[in-house]
Design a protein around this motif. Structure first.
Motif, PDB file in Angstrom:
ATOM      1  N   ALA A 232       0.867  -1.025  -0.068  1.00 10.22           N
ATOM      2  CA  ALA A 232      -0.110  -0.015  -0.107  1.00 10.22           C
ATOM      3  C   ALA A 232       0.864   1.246  -0.012  1.00 10.22           C
ATOM      4  O   ALA A 232       1.535   1.501   0.960  1.00 10.22           O
ATOM      5  CB  ALA A 232      -0.879   0.136   1.306  1.00 10.22           C
TER       6      ALA A 232
ATOM      7  N   ALA B 262      -4.618  -1.498   0.093  1.00  9.15           N
ATOM      8  CA  ALA B 262      -5.525  -2.034   0.495  1.00  9.15           C
ATOM      9  C   ALA B 262      -5.177  -3.125   1.814  1.00  9.15           C
ATOM     10  O   ALA B 262      -5.971  -3.653   2.148  1.00  9.15           O
ATOM     11  CB  ALA B 262      -5.731  -3.292  -0.718  1.00  9.15           C
TER      12      ALA B 262
ATOM     13  N   ALA C 219      -5.393  -3.448   5.582  1.00  5.97           N
ATOM     14  CA  ALA C 219      -6.033  -2.987   6.775  1.00  5.97           C
ATOM     15  C   ALA C 219      -5.279  -2.575   7.754  1.00  5.97           C
ATOM     16  O   ALA C 219      -4.059  -3.230   8.141  1.00  5.97           O
ATOM     17  CB  ALA C 219      -6.912  -4.300   7.212  1.00  5.97           C
TER      18      ALA C 219
ATOM     19  N   ASP D  36      -2.776  -0.443   7.660  1.00  4.57           N
ATOM     20  CA  ASP D  36      -1.500   0.021   7.085  1.00  4.57           C
ATOM     21  C   ASP D  36      -0.986   1.205   7.810  1.00  4.57           C
ATOM     22  O   ASP D  36      -1.688   2.361   7.658  1.00  4.57           O
ATOM     23  CB  ASP D  36      -1.391  -0.010   5.687  1.00  4.57           C
ATOM     24  CG  ASP D  36      -0.116   0.463   5.221  1.00  4.57           C
ATOM     25  OD1 ASP D  36       1.094   0.023   5.912  1.00  4.57           O
ATOM     26  OD2 ASP D  36       0.145   1.054   4.040  1.00  4.57           O
TER      27      ASP D  36
ATOM     28  N   TYR E 299      -8.262   6.758   7.334  1.00  2.00           N
ATOM     29  CA  TYR E 299      -8.539   5.830   6.642  1.00  2.00           C
ATOM     30  C   TYR E 299     -10.151   6.378   5.896  1.00  2.00           C
ATOM     31  O   TYR E 299     -11.120   6.604   6.846  1.00  2.00           O
ATOM     32  CB  TYR E 299      -8.746   4.477   6.956  1.00  2.00           C
ATOM     33  CG  TYR E 299      -7.471   4.015   7.565  1.00  2.00           C
ATOM     34  CD1 TYR E 299      -6.544   3.351   6.943  1.00  2.00           C
ATOM     35  CD2 TYR E 299      -7.173   4.171   9.145  1.00  2.00           C
ATOM     36  CE1 TYR E 299      -5.427   2.896   7.398  1.00  2.00           C
ATOM     37  CE2 TYR E 299      -6.111   3.988   9.560  1.00  2.00           C
ATOM     38  CZ  TYR E 299      -5.312   3.023   8.920  1.00  2.00           C
ATOM     39  OH  TYR E 299      -3.796   2.783   9.482  1.00  2.00           O
TER      40      TYR E 299
ATOM     41  N   THR F 128      -9.278   0.475   5.943  1.00  2.00           N
ATOM     42  CA  THR F 128      -8.835   0.296   4.477  1.00  2.00           C
ATOM     43  C   THR F 128      -9.272   1.167   3.711  1.00  2.00           C
ATOM     44  O   THR F 128      -9.894   2.327   4.039  1.00  2.00           O
ATOM     45  CB  THR F 128      -9.697  -1.233   4.055  1.00  2.00           C
ATOM     46  OG1 THR F 128     -10.932  -0.941   4.202  1.00  2.00           O
ATOM     47  CG2 THR F 128      -9.183  -2.562   4.748  1.00  2.00           C
TER      48      THR F 128
END
Length: 133
Positions: A35, A41, A43, A45, A54, A60
């Motif tokens: 990512a 993508a 979750a 991150d 997010y 995500t």
């Protein structure tokens, strides 16, 4: 002679079986996509020094990894996160404040260090600027 032929045949069979196993492809591993700092993508991150916001409630979608504030979310990445921050992860070491207006106006809430999770809906669809506080 029969015994020698049988031994050779067994050795050839064993060697063929070993080659078959060695040549078989390994089972495919599921690779997680990487990512970039704005879209991705994975979750949740987020880097250990960052405050992350997010697009979706489960960590995500489009996201930002922040070290300093964003004066106007409408001016970053086509404004996708402006009024569209549904989850946060704060592992920055300090508190972060969310505001409903660009320019850090009209404080909505403070996100303490260590907080990970979705925002209440009445806040999530209003965030327009963020900064440490």
């Amino acid at each position: 002679m029969f015994r020698k032929t049988k031994s050779v045949a067994l050795l050839v069979s064993a060697a063929a079986a070993a080659l078959t196993l060695a040549a078989s492809p390994a089972p495919a591993l599921t690779q997680l996509p990487t990512a970039p700092s704005v879209k991705g993508a994975l979750a949740w991150d987020c880097d250990p020094w960052a405050f992350c916001i997010y697009e979706h409630g489960n960590g995500t979608g489009a996201h930002l990894k922040l070290k300093s504030g964003v004066y106007n979310l409408g001016g970053i990445s086509g404004g996708i996160l402006n009024d569209n921050v549904y989850s946060v992860k704060n592992i920055s070491g300090g508190n972060w404040c969310l505001y409903s207006e660009a320019g850090y106006v009209n404080k909505l809430t403070t996100i303490p260090d260590g907080k990970i999770g979705p925002l209440p809906e009445h806040i999530a669809n209003k965030v327009s600027s963020v900064r440490s506080c």
